[in-house]
Design a protein around this motif. Structure first.
Motif, PDB file in Angstrom:
ATOM      1  N   GLN A  55       0.830  -1.330   0.046  1.00  0.00           N
ATOM      2  CA  GLN A  55       0.070   0.027   0.023  1.00  0.00           C
ATOM      3  C   GLN A  55       0.916   1.192  -0.026  1.00  0.00           C
ATOM      4  OE1 GLN A  55      -2.447  -0.350   3.515  1.00  0.00           O
ATOM      5  NE2 GLN A  55      -3.877  -1.882   2.432  1.00  0.00           N
ATOM      6  N   ALA A  56       1.870   1.107   0.853  1.00  0.00           N
ATOM      7  CA  ALA A  56       2.972   2.407   0.752  1.00  0.00           C
ATOM      8  C   ALA A  56       3.562   2.561  -0.572  1.00  0.00           C
ATOM      9  CB  ALA A  56       3.967   2.262   1.942  1.00  0.00           C
ATOM     10  N   ALA A  57       3.720   1.477  -1.032  1.00  0.00           N
ATOM     11  CA  ALA A  57       4.472   1.562  -2.452  1.00  0.00           C
ATOM     12  C   ALA A  57       3.492   2.290  -3.592  1.00  0.00           C
ATOM     13  CB  ALA A  57       5.052   0.430  -3.116  1.00  0.00           C
ATOM     14  N   ALA A  58       2.328   1.739  -3.502  1.00  0.00           N
ATOM     15  CA  ALA A  58       1.113   2.345  -4.535  1.00  0.00           C
ATOM     16  C   ALA A  58       0.936   3.878  -4.181  1.00  0.00           C
ATOM     17  CB  ALA A  58       0.113   1.664  -4.280  1.00  0.00           C
ATOM     18  N   SER A  59       0.847   4.039  -2.920  1.00  0.00           N
ATOM     19  CA  SER A  59       0.643   5.547  -2.304  1.00  0.00           C
ATOM     20  C   SER A  59       1.816   6.388  -2.949  1.00  0.00           C
ATOM     21  CB  SER A  59       0.272   5.726  -0.918  1.00  0.00           C
ATOM     22  OG  SER A  59       0.425   6.998  -0.680  1.00  0.00           O
ATOM     23  N   ALA A  60       2.873   6.010  -2.922  1.00  0.00           N
ATOM     24  CA  ALA A  60       4.228   6.659  -3.094  1.00  0.00           C
ATOM     25  C   ALA A  60       4.187   6.808  -4.796  1.00  0.00           C
ATOM     26  CB  ALA A  60       5.439   6.044  -2.954  1.00  0.00           C
ATOM     27  N   LYS A  61       3.623   5.780  -5.659  1.00  0.00           N
ATOM     28  CA  LYS A  61       3.602   5.843  -6.935  1.00  0.00           C
ATOM     29  C   LYS A  61       2.545   6.879  -7.486  1.00  0.00           C
ATOM     30  CE  LYS A  61       5.289   1.390  -8.400  1.00  0.00           C
ATOM     31  NZ  LYS A  61       4.555  -0.064  -8.821  1.00  0.00           N
ATOM     32  N   ARG A  62       1.249   6.955  -6.700  1.00  0.00           N
ATOM     33  CA  ARG A  62       0.224   7.828  -6.883  1.00  0.00           C
ATOM     34  C   ARG A  62       0.595   9.289  -6.867  1.00  0.00           C
ATOM     35  NH1 ARG A  62      -2.889   3.781  -4.429  1.00  0.00           N
ATOM     36  NH2 ARG A  62      -2.900   5.050  -2.333  1.00  0.00           N
ATOM     37  N   THR A  63       1.371   9.382  -5.579  1.00  0.00           N
ATOM     38  CA  THR A  63       1.870  10.850  -5.367  1.00  0.00           C
ATOM     39  C   THR A  63       3.059  11.273  -6.510  1.00  0.00           C
ATOM     40  OG1 THR A  63       1.861  10.289  -2.924  1.00  0.00           O
ATOM     41  CG2 THR A  63       3.259  12.296  -3.687  1.00  0.00           C
ATOM     42  N   ALA A  64       3.665  10.569  -6.987  1.00  0.00           N
ATOM     43  CA  ALA A  64       4.669  10.912  -8.118  1.00  0.00           C
ATOM     44  C   ALA A  64       3.845  11.067  -9.015  1.00  0.00           C
ATOM     45  CB  ALA A  64       5.623   9.799  -8.192  1.00  0.00           C
ATOM     46  N   ALA A  65       2.775  10.488  -9.692  1.00  0.00           N
ATOM     47  CA  ALA A  65       2.211  10.676 -10.778  1.00  0.00           C
ATOM     48  C   ALA A  65       1.330  12.084 -10.683  1.00  0.00           C
ATOM     49  CB  ALA A  65       0.985   9.423 -10.979  1.00  0.00           C
ATOM     50  N   ALA A  66       0.974  12.184  -9.445  1.00  0.00           N
ATOM     51  CA  ALA A  66       0.010  13.431  -9.341  1.00  0.00           C
ATOM     52  C   ALA A  66       0.920  14.701  -9.568  1.00  0.00           C
ATOM     53  CB  ALA A  66      -0.690  13.462  -7.825  1.00  0.00           C
ATOM     54  N   ALA A  67       2.274  14.666  -8.873  1.00  0.00           N
ATOM     55  CA  ALA A  67       3.136  15.628  -9.206  1.00  0.00           C
ATOM     56  C   ALA A  67       3.539  15.736 -10.822  1.00  0.00           C
ATOM     57  CB  ALA A  67       4.672  15.319  -8.349  1.00  0.00           C
ATOM     58  N   GLU A  68       3.737  14.752 -11.353  1.00  0.00           N
ATOM     59  CA  GLU A  68       4.101  14.688 -12.852  1.00  0.00           C
ATOM     60  C   GLU A  68       2.682  15.632 -13.559  1.00  0.00           C
ATOM     61  OE1 GLU A  68       4.733  10.735 -14.093  1.00  0.00           O
ATOM     62  OE2 GLU A  68       6.811  10.725 -13.107  1.00  0.00           O
ATOM     63  N   ARG A  69       1.612  15.178 -13.145  1.00  0.00           N
ATOM     64  CA  ARG A  69       0.406  16.015 -13.731  1.00  0.00           C
ATOM     65  C   ARG A  69       0.302  17.279 -13.475  1.00  0.00           C
ATOM     66  NH1 ARG A  69      -2.192  11.026 -12.035  1.00  0.00           N
ATOM     67  NH2 ARG A  69      -3.209  12.100 -10.234  1.00  0.00           N
ATOM     68  N   GLY A  70       0.676  17.678 -12.307  1.00  0.00           N
ATOM     69  CA  GLY A  70       0.733  19.098 -11.749  1.00  0.00           C
ATOM     70  C   GLY A  70       1.792  19.848 -12.753  1.00  0.00           C
ATOM     71  N   ALA A  71       3.025  19.274 -12.686  1.00  0.00           N
ATOM     72  CA  ALA A  71       4.018  19.902 -13.684  1.00  0.00           C
ATOM     73  C   ALA A  71       3.779  19.949 -15.172  1.00  0.00           C
ATOM     74  CB  ALA A  71       5.355  18.945 -13.488  1.00  0.00           C
ATOM     75  N   ALA A  72       2.905  18.916 -15.597  1.00  0.00           N
ATOM     76  CA  ALA A  72       2.231  19.019 -16.942  1.00  0.00           C
ATOM     77  C   ALA A  72       1.338  20.209 -17.155  1.00  0.00           C
ATOM     78  CB  ALA A  72       1.870  17.573 -17.558  1.00  0.00           C
ATOM     79  N   SER A  73       0.580  20.059 -16.178  1.00  0.00           N
ATOM     80  CA  SER A  73      -0.597  21.402 -16.314  1.00  0.00           C
ATOM     81  C   SER A  73       0.177  22.877 -16.406  1.00  0.00           C
ATOM     82  CB  SER A  73      -1.486  21.085 -15.134  1.00  0.00           C
ATOM     83  OG  SER A  73      -2.281  19.999 -15.278  1.00  0.00           O
ATOM     84  N   ALA A  74       0.971  22.893 -15.286  1.00  0.00           N
ATOM     85  CA  ALA A  74       1.660  24.237 -15.269  1.00  0.00           C
ATOM     86  C   ALA A  74       2.277  24.551 -16.871  1.00  0.00           C
ATOM     87  CB  ALA A  74       2.630  24.282 -14.268  1.00  0.00           C
ATOM     88  N   GLU A  75       2.968  23.368 -17.280  1.00  0.00           N
ATOM     89  CA  GLU A  75       3.651  23.750 -18.542  1.00  0.00           C
ATOM     90  C   GLU A  75       2.513  24.128 -19.800  1.00  0.00           C
ATOM     91  OE1 GLU A  75       6.840  23.930 -21.497  1.00  0.00           O
ATOM     92  OE2 GLU A  75       6.587  24.066 -19.189  1.00  0.00           O
ATOM     93  N   VAL A  76       1.530  23.415 -19.835  1.00  0.00           N
ATOM     94  CA  VAL A  76       0.249  23.540 -20.735  1.00  0.00           C
ATOM     95  C   VAL A  76      -0.111  25.143 -20.343  1.00  0.00           C
ATOM     96  CG1 VAL A  76      -1.868  23.280 -21.221  1.00  0.00           C
ATOM     97  CG2 VAL A  76      -0.361  21.416 -21.079  1.00  0.00           C
ATOM     98  N   MET A  77      -0.256  25.513 -19.134  1.00  0.00           N
ATOM     99  CA  MET A  77      -0.683  26.888 -18.804  1.00  0.00           C
ATOM    100  C   MET A  77       0.192  27.996 -19.198  1.00  0.00           C
ATOM    101  SD  MET A  77      -2.704  26.543 -15.296  1.00  0.00           S
ATOM    102  CE  MET A  77      -3.129  28.187 -15.046  1.00  0.00           C
ATOM    103  N   ARG A  78       1.526  27.774 -19.281  1.00  0.00           N
ATOM    104  CA  ARG A  78       2.590  28.509 -19.610  1.00  0.00           C
ATOM    105  C   ARG A  78       2.612  28.529 -21.323  1.00  0.00           C
ATOM    106  NH1 ARG A  78       7.361  28.455 -21.695  1.00  0.00           N
ATOM    107  NH2 ARG A  78       7.507  26.153 -21.783  1.00  0.00           N
ATOM    108  N   GLU A  79       2.459  27.444 -21.942  1.00  0.00           N
ATOM    109  CA  GLU A  79       2.402  27.568 -23.372  1.00  0.00           C
ATOM    110  C   GLU A  79       1.284  28.178 -23.910  1.00  0.00           C
ATOM    111  OE1 GLU A  79       2.669  23.455 -24.265  1.00  0.00           O
ATOM    112  OE2 GLU A  79       4.905  23.317 -24.092  1.00  0.00           O
ATOM    113  N   ALA A  80       0.109  28.222 -23.235  1.00  0.00           N
ATOM    114  CA  ALA A  80      -1.251  28.743 -23.743  1.00  0.00           C
ATOM    115  C   ALA A  80      -1.088  30.464 -23.485  1.00  0.00           C
ATOM    116  CB  ALA A  80      -2.498  28.122 -22.719  1.00  0.00           C
ATOM    117  N   SER A  81      -0.362  30.664 -22.415  1.00  0.00           N
ATOM    118  CA  SER A  81      -0.172  32.309 -22.110  1.00  0.00           C
ATOM    119  C   SER A  81       0.570  32.828 -23.440  1.00  0.00           C
ATOM    120  CB  SER A  81       0.259  32.215 -20.776  1.00  0.00           C
ATOM    121  OG  SER A  81       0.636  33.539 -20.412  1.00  0.00           O
ATOM    122  N   GLU A  82       1.713  31.903 -23.622  1.00  0.00           N
ATOM    123  CA  GLU A  82       2.685  32.478 -24.531  1.00  0.00           C
ATOM    124  C   GLU A  82       1.910  32.576 -25.965  1.00  0.00           C
ATOM    125  OE1 GLU A  82       6.036  29.745 -24.167  1.00  0.00           O
ATOM    126  OE2 GLU A  82       7.222  30.680 -22.461  1.00  0.00           O
TER     127      GLU A  82
END
Length: 346
Positions: A55-82
């Motif tokens: 369970q702890a390993a799965a939680s760590a994977k979910r946290t890492a995936a959420a962080a990657e999605r957040g970084a991707a969303s920030a990049e999309v917003m930056r590109e849209a603004s530009e």
């Protein structure tokens, strides 16, 4: 948590290793005296710790995936603004280039302009002939006619054939209800296509402004699908225009238009409401006359001033009376009311 669970699982695993059998009088204990090994409690503990580690390993994977999605969303917003900033710069540069071209092509000082939008499946050429008799008095100053041409696009009502049109109209006639078994509402146009077409007309207006012509000296007019686009172009422009004339038009994407018009209205409101002339034939079989009259009332509810004219013997088209009505309205909007000019309806 994952590290701690792993250490506990290792301890439990070591505990499961059976000890060396004790010797008694030089002989190993008999099988009857041996206890059950590993103990049931230790097995359960090891299984529980292993489950927690998973369970702890799965939680760590979910946290890492959420962080990657957040970084991707920030990049999309930056590109849209530009991209938005680049589009603003591109439109400004294009307006200046077009203005310079027009300034070099014509020497007379422009005092007003009329942008004419043709209907679906046609070009501006026939309208240049039909409207050649429309003139403005000298007090209006030098007037320039602008004749944009719609792009070729697949047309739904013509089986996907490439047709000059400002946007795709899913079905004709333009009416409230399509009769059938059962009756159903008519399919409306795509708001995104109306937005793209409106942006193109706004670019033409901005080019005239870049040449030095105030926006309130620019009138829009059109027929059929072009008239429907006039409605959007006037209400969604963020500066006052001289007005819009609609011949045999309709109101596509009503709710999207209402929202866009509200967003385009200055916080302090317009100094004077947008002005419209709406001419329609009582025998029109393409755009239902009753729907046109109802849409003109909706237009008034949006804060516009509308002069709606219904011509008893007219179908989907124009005649000499309609052209003279258009000319009178243009004179009123660009040269001021003259003797005998009818007052617009509020």
């Amino acid at each position: 948590r994952l590290h701690r669970a792993g250490e506990q699982a290792d301890e439990a695993s070591r505990a499961l290793i059976p000890p060396e059998p004790e010797e008694r009088d030089g002989l190993p204990e008999s099988d009857e005296e041996e206890e059950e090994w590993p103990p049931k409690e230790m097995v359960e503990l090891a299984e529980r710790l292993q489950a927690e580690a998973v369970q702890a390993a799965a939680s760590a994977k979910r946290t890492a995936a959420a962080a990657e999605r957040g970084a991707a969303s920030a990049e999309v917003m930056r590109e849209a603004s530009e991209a938005a900033e680049a589009e603003v710069r591109r439109r400004g540069d294009a307006a200046v280039r077009v203005a310079k071209f027009w300034a070099g092509a014509r020497r007379e000082q422009m005092q007003c302009a009329i942008i004419w939008l043709h209907g679906q499946g046609e070009s501006e050429a026939s309208w240049q002939t039909k409207l050649k008799g429309v003139t403005l008095p000298e007090r209006a100053g030098s007037c320039r006619w602008i004749w944009p041409r719609a792009q070729l696009q697949p047309c739904s009502t013509r089986g996907g054939v490439l047709t000059p049109q400002w946007f795709d109209t899913p079905e004709f006639p333009i009416c409230r209800v399509i009769r059938g078994v059962p009756d159903r509402p008519r399919i409306d146009e795509d708001p995104k296509e109306l937005t793209r077409a409106t942006t193109r007309i706004h670019a033409a207006i901005e080019a005239l402004e870049a040449e030095g012509l105030p926006s309130d000296r620019i009138a829009l007019a059109g027929f059929g699908q072009g008239a429907a686009l006039v409605l959007h172009a006037v209400l969604r422009f963020q500066r006052p225009l001289a007005g819009g004339a609609m011949l045999s038009g309709w109101m596509p994407c009503k709710e999207a238009l209402r929202k866009a018009a509200e967003n385009s209205t200055p916080p302090e409101g317009w100094e004077s409401p947008p002005e419209f002339l709406w001419c329609h034939g009582a025998r029109d079989g393409v755009v239902e006359p009753g729907l046109a009259a109802e849409s003109s009332r909706v237009l008034k509810e949006m804060g516009a001033r509308v002069q709606f004219r219904l011509f008893p013997e007219l179908s989907f088209g124009v005649d000499e009376e309609v052209i003279r009505t258009l000319e009178t309205w243009l004179v009123d909007r660009l040269a001021g009311p003259g003797p005998g000019a009818p007052a617009g309806e509020g």
